[in-house]
Design a protein around this motif. Sequence first.
Motif, PDB file in Angstrom:
ATOM      1  N   GLY A   1       3.056  -4.592   9.868  1.00  0.00           N
ATOM      2  CA  GLY A   1       3.125  -3.248   9.303  1.00  0.00           C
ATOM      3  C   GLY A   1       1.776  -2.599   9.211  1.00  0.00           C
ATOM      4  O   GLY A   1       1.398  -2.046   8.179  1.00  0.00           O
ATOM      5  N   HIS A   2       1.015  -2.648  10.289  1.00  0.00           N
ATOM      6  CA  HIS A   2      -0.354  -2.163  10.283  1.00  0.00           C
ATOM      7  C   HIS A   2      -0.406  -0.635  10.258  1.00  0.00           C
ATOM      8  O   HIS A   2       0.524   0.035  10.686  1.00  0.00           O
ATOM      9  CB  HIS A   2      -1.095  -2.692  11.511  1.00  0.00           C
ATOM     10  CG  HIS A   2      -0.286  -2.568  12.761  1.00  0.00           C
ATOM     11  ND1 HIS A   2       0.622  -3.520  13.148  1.00  0.00           N
ATOM     12  CD2 HIS A   2      -0.217  -1.593  13.693  1.00  0.00           C
ATOM     13  CE1 HIS A   2       1.205  -3.150  14.261  1.00  0.00           C
ATOM     14  NE2 HIS A   2       0.715  -1.973  14.620  1.00  0.00           N
ATOM     15  N   ARG A   3      -1.555  -0.125   9.814  1.00  0.00           N
ATOM     16  CA  ARG A   3      -1.807   1.307   9.842  1.00  0.00           C
ATOM     17  C   ARG A   3      -2.348   1.689  11.213  1.00  0.00           C
ATOM     18  O   ARG A   3      -1.875   2.620  11.858  1.00  0.00           O
ATOM     19  CB  ARG A   3      -2.855   1.641   8.786  1.00  0.00           C
ATOM     20  CG  ARG A   3      -2.604   2.803   7.851  1.00  0.00           C
ATOM     21  CD  ARG A   3      -2.369   4.102   8.485  1.00  0.00           C
ATOM     22  NE  ARG A   3      -3.539   4.800   8.937  1.00  0.00           N
ATOM     23  CZ  ARG A   3      -3.543   6.057   9.333  1.00  0.00           C
ATOM     24  NH1 ARG A   3      -2.426   6.729   9.348  1.00  0.00           N
ATOM     25  NH2 ARG A   3      -4.621   6.635   9.757  1.00  0.00           N
ATOM     26  N   SER A   4      -3.385   1.013  11.640  1.00  0.00           N
ATOM     27  CA  SER A   4      -3.963   1.217  12.962  1.00  0.00           C
ATOM     28  C   SER A   4      -4.297  -0.153  13.548  1.00  0.00           C
ATOM     29  O   SER A   4      -4.295  -1.164  12.841  1.00  0.00           O
ATOM     30  CB  SER A   4      -5.213   2.092  12.881  1.00  0.00           C
ATOM     31  OG  SER A   4      -6.205   1.468  12.092  1.00  0.00           O
ATOM     32  N   GLY A   5      -4.603  -0.180  14.839  1.00  0.00           N
ATOM     33  CA  GLY A   5      -4.853  -1.472  15.465  1.00  0.00           C
ATOM     34  C   GLY A   5      -3.592  -2.321  15.480  1.00  0.00           C
ATOM     35  O   GLY A   5      -2.475  -1.810  15.575  1.00  0.00           O
ATOM     36  N   TYR A   6      -3.780  -3.635  15.331  1.00  0.00           N
ATOM     37  CA  TYR A   6      -2.653  -4.556  15.442  1.00  0.00           C
ATOM     38  C   TYR A   6      -2.363  -5.330  14.163  1.00  0.00           C
ATOM     39  O   TYR A   6      -1.429  -6.127  14.125  1.00  0.00           O
ATOM     40  CB  TYR A   6      -2.914  -5.546  16.584  1.00  0.00           C
ATOM     41  CG  TYR A   6      -2.884  -4.889  17.943  1.00  0.00           C
ATOM     42  CD1 TYR A   6      -1.701  -4.760  18.653  1.00  0.00           C
ATOM     43  CD2 TYR A   6      -4.052  -4.376  18.497  1.00  0.00           C
ATOM     44  CE1 TYR A   6      -1.665  -4.144  19.898  1.00  0.00           C
ATOM     45  CE2 TYR A   6      -4.036  -3.760  19.744  1.00  0.00           C
ATOM     46  CZ  TYR A   6      -2.845  -3.648  20.433  1.00  0.00           C
ATOM     47  OH  TYR A   6      -2.819  -3.033  21.657  1.00  0.00           O
ATOM     48  N   ALA A   7      -3.176  -5.128  13.103  1.00  0.00           N
ATOM     49  CA  ALA A   7      -2.949  -5.908  11.883  1.00  0.00           C
ATOM     50  C   ALA A   7      -3.548  -5.192  10.680  1.00  0.00           C
ATOM     51  O   ALA A   7      -4.393  -4.296  10.805  1.00  0.00           O
ATOM     52  CB  ALA A   7      -3.558  -7.306  12.016  1.00  0.00           C
ATOM     53  N   SER A   8      -3.105  -5.606   9.502  1.00  0.00           N
ATOM     54  CA  SER A   8      -3.661  -5.152   8.235  1.00  0.00           C
ATOM     55  C   SER A   8      -3.799  -6.387   7.343  1.00  0.00           C
ATOM     56  O   SER A   8      -3.571  -7.513   7.774  1.00  0.00           O
ATOM     57  CB  SER A   8      -2.754  -4.099   7.589  1.00  0.00           C
ATOM     58  OG  SER A   8      -1.475  -4.650   7.325  1.00  0.00           O
ATOM     59  N   LEU A   9      -4.158  -6.183   6.081  1.00  0.00           N
ATOM     60  CA  LEU A   9      -4.301  -7.294   5.141  1.00  0.00           C
ATOM     61  C   LEU A   9      -3.219  -7.205   4.078  1.00  0.00           C
ATOM     62  O   LEU A   9      -3.039  -6.144   3.460  1.00  0.00           O
ATOM     63  CB  LEU A   9      -5.675  -7.274   4.476  1.00  0.00           C
ATOM     64  CG  LEU A   9      -5.963  -8.459   3.552  1.00  0.00           C
ATOM     65  CD1 LEU A   9      -6.135  -9.745   4.362  1.00  0.00           C
ATOM     66  CD2 LEU A   9      -7.195  -8.202   2.692  1.00  0.00           C
ATOM     67  N   ALA A  10      -2.507  -8.303   3.858  1.00  0.00           N
ATOM     68  CA  ALA A  10      -1.477  -8.373   2.819  1.00  0.00           C
ATOM     69  C   ALA A  10      -2.025  -9.142   1.630  1.00  0.00           C
ATOM     70  O   ALA A  10      -2.452 -10.291   1.764  1.00  0.00           O
ATOM     71  CB  ALA A  10      -0.231  -9.053   3.365  1.00  0.00           C
ATOM     72  N   LEU A  11      -2.039  -8.508   0.460  1.00  0.00           N
ATOM     73  CA  LEU A  11      -2.509  -9.138  -0.778  1.00  0.00           C
ATOM     74  C   LEU A  11      -1.328  -9.452  -1.679  1.00  0.00           C
ATOM     75  O   LEU A  11      -0.458  -8.600  -1.886  1.00  0.00           O
ATOM     76  CB  LEU A  11      -3.475  -8.222  -1.527  1.00  0.00           C
ATOM     77  CG  LEU A  11      -4.799  -7.866  -0.860  1.00  0.00           C
ATOM     78  CD1 LEU A  11      -5.598  -6.921  -1.756  1.00  0.00           C
ATOM     79  CD2 LEU A  11      -5.608  -9.114  -0.551  1.00  0.00           C
ATOM     80  N   SER A  12      -1.324 -10.680  -2.211  1.00  0.00           N
ATOM     81  CA  SER A  12      -0.357 -11.078  -3.228  1.00  0.00           C
ATOM     82  C   SER A  12      -1.137 -11.586  -4.431  1.00  0.00           C
ATOM     83  O   SER A  12      -1.986 -12.482  -4.293  1.00  0.00           O
ATOM     84  CB  SER A  12       0.585 -12.178  -2.697  1.00  0.00           C
ATOM     85  OG  SER A  12       1.317 -11.716  -1.590  1.00  0.00           O
ATOM     86  N   GLY A  13      -0.895 -10.994  -5.585  1.00  0.00           N
ATOM     87  CA  GLY A  13      -1.697 -11.322  -6.753  1.00  0.00           C
ATOM     88  C   GLY A  13      -1.226 -12.546  -7.498  1.00  0.00           C
ATOM     89  O   GLY A  13      -0.152 -13.093  -7.209  1.00  0.00           O
ATOM     90  N   PRO A  14      -2.055 -12.972  -8.455  1.00  0.00           N
ATOM     91  CA  PRO A  14      -3.340 -12.361  -8.812  1.00  0.00           C
ATOM     92  C   PRO A  14      -4.450 -12.774  -7.855  1.00  0.00           C
ATOM     93  O   PRO A  14      -4.597 -13.947  -7.543  1.00  0.00           O
ATOM     94  CB  PRO A  14      -3.599 -12.878 -10.221  1.00  0.00           C
ATOM     95  CG  PRO A  14      -2.863 -14.183 -10.278  1.00  0.00           C
ATOM     96  CD  PRO A  14      -1.658 -14.039  -9.410  1.00  0.00           C
ATOM     97  N   ILE A  15      -5.239 -11.782  -7.417  1.00  0.00           N
ATOM     98  CA  ILE A  15      -6.315 -12.066  -6.476  1.00  0.00           C
ATOM     99  C   ILE A  15      -7.368 -10.970  -6.551  1.00  0.00           C
ATOM    100  O   ILE A  15      -7.052  -9.819  -6.869  1.00  0.00           O
ATOM    101  CB  ILE A  15      -5.773 -12.189  -5.037  1.00  0.00           C
ATOM    102  CG1 ILE A  15      -6.843 -12.751  -4.103  1.00  0.00           C
ATOM    103  CG2 ILE A  15      -5.254 -10.837  -4.531  1.00  0.00           C
ATOM    104  CD1 ILE A  15      -6.321 -13.115  -2.727  1.00  0.00           C
ATOM    105  N   THR A  16      -8.617 -11.346  -6.278  1.00  0.00           N
ATOM    106  CA  THR A  16      -9.723 -10.400  -6.188  1.00  0.00           C
ATOM    107  C   THR A  16     -10.379 -10.548  -4.832  1.00  0.00           C
ATOM    108  O   THR A  16     -10.722 -11.665  -4.416  1.00  0.00           O
ATOM    109  CB  THR A  16     -10.763 -10.631  -7.293  1.00  0.00           C
ATOM    110  OG1 THR A  16     -10.149 -10.429  -8.574  1.00  0.00           O
ATOM    111  CG2 THR A  16     -11.933  -9.665  -7.152  1.00  0.00           C
ATOM    112  N   LEU A  17     -10.535  -9.437  -4.135  1.00  0.00           N
ATOM    113  CA  LEU A  17     -11.141  -9.408  -2.803  1.00  0.00           C
ATOM    114  C   LEU A  17     -12.453  -8.647  -2.909  1.00  0.00           C
ATOM    115  O   LEU A  17     -12.473  -7.510  -3.388  1.00  0.00           O
ATOM    116  CB  LEU A  17     -10.189  -8.712  -1.828  1.00  0.00           C
ATOM    117  CG  LEU A  17     -10.623  -8.601  -0.368  1.00  0.00           C
ATOM    118  CD1 LEU A  17     -10.476  -9.948   0.328  1.00  0.00           C
ATOM    119  CD2 LEU A  17      -9.780  -7.541   0.349  1.00  0.00           C
TER     120      LEU A  17
END
Length: 395
Positions: A277-293
Amino acid sequence: GGTDPIASAVIWDWDNCDTTDKTWPYLDIAATAQATTMTLFVRIQSPENNSFNHTDLNYVFIDDGRMALAPTVVLSVPVVNDGIDLQWSAAPDHPDWSLLGVEVKYKDHADGIWHTIQEKMDPDAGSKPLSAKPGHTYTVRARPWQAKGGYDLPGLWVEKSVTVGGAFNGYVRNNFGVGVGGASISAAGSNTTSEGGGFYGLKPPSYGQPYTLTVSSSGYLSPLPIISQTVVSETSITPITFTLKPANDVITNGDFEIDTSGWLTAGTGSAAVFSGGHRSGYASLALSGPITLTQNVVISDAYNPTLSFWRKGGDSFQVSLEGSTALVSTTVAAVPPDQWQHAWLPLGQADLYTGTLSVGFHLAGSTSQVFLDEISLGDGPYTIFLPIIIRSAAP
């Protein structure tokens, strides 16, 4: 109906107000009755504060008021090929009145400017072909006028909007959301240029086929292409908005095409490259919490450094930008899981900034995923200072 002159439903005709002294301005207005009665209000303002020798300056005279049923107009705006075939017809409501004319105007929503096709005193054409651009939305309005003796009265404006289909359309914007004109948008040999406010419309070579769209503009870095986009038919629109990256972007791996290199994670949640489900290109990042990037970067001579990113997902999260002399943070609201939205966070520095900056994304919840893409950090909104010139009184 009603007797309250300050009610929100009262329609005031300020456009025709004439403050010329000792003349008879002709004021007119049309409205739709909301009940079995209508109330006419006349508001008078007399700004003259010294009428000792000119008592007539505070006088207002009203004469020859009249009310009549308004003329009507029928408006049609069919799209024909790459144009609009405007058609209209009007008639007075009563045989004692004659049709004076029809005002006709149109507006391209890309610039918001009304253009006159004909005035009320012009010969009534009844139709007009209007050249139109693919992907653009147009609003056409018409207002009839009727005459009797030395009087003319207007009808109501009738408006219709239409979008010329068969195109990709949207905006080209920079990292803090301002439209960029003159940007080049391409799809398999079909090209166009964004307009002053960043709006563009691009007709693909053919319908029903997937295309890769690219954008470029002088002074900016291009985002990754947006792939596999289709305009279904000559009547459909596929909206796509581009966000250019600043020329001094210092973020490493802000598109997450392969992995999460350059980023540090902390917490029991996960940060994983997502190719579905990318915005542009071929990939995006999926975050599942709790997490800090987080990512620490060094930036030099940047105007109001601004963090820019696209996100989607059903959880709100915290975003922070911290430097040696400033710290800003905000809560980014949840958005529908199927809708990418752009967001940006400026450091708020009026002067050039040089030093280390820490970028942070903190997702506390774990009820749903949050997706990130197209992260950049570079020059932000400029602060403009205008001089104030104070003219001293004459000696």
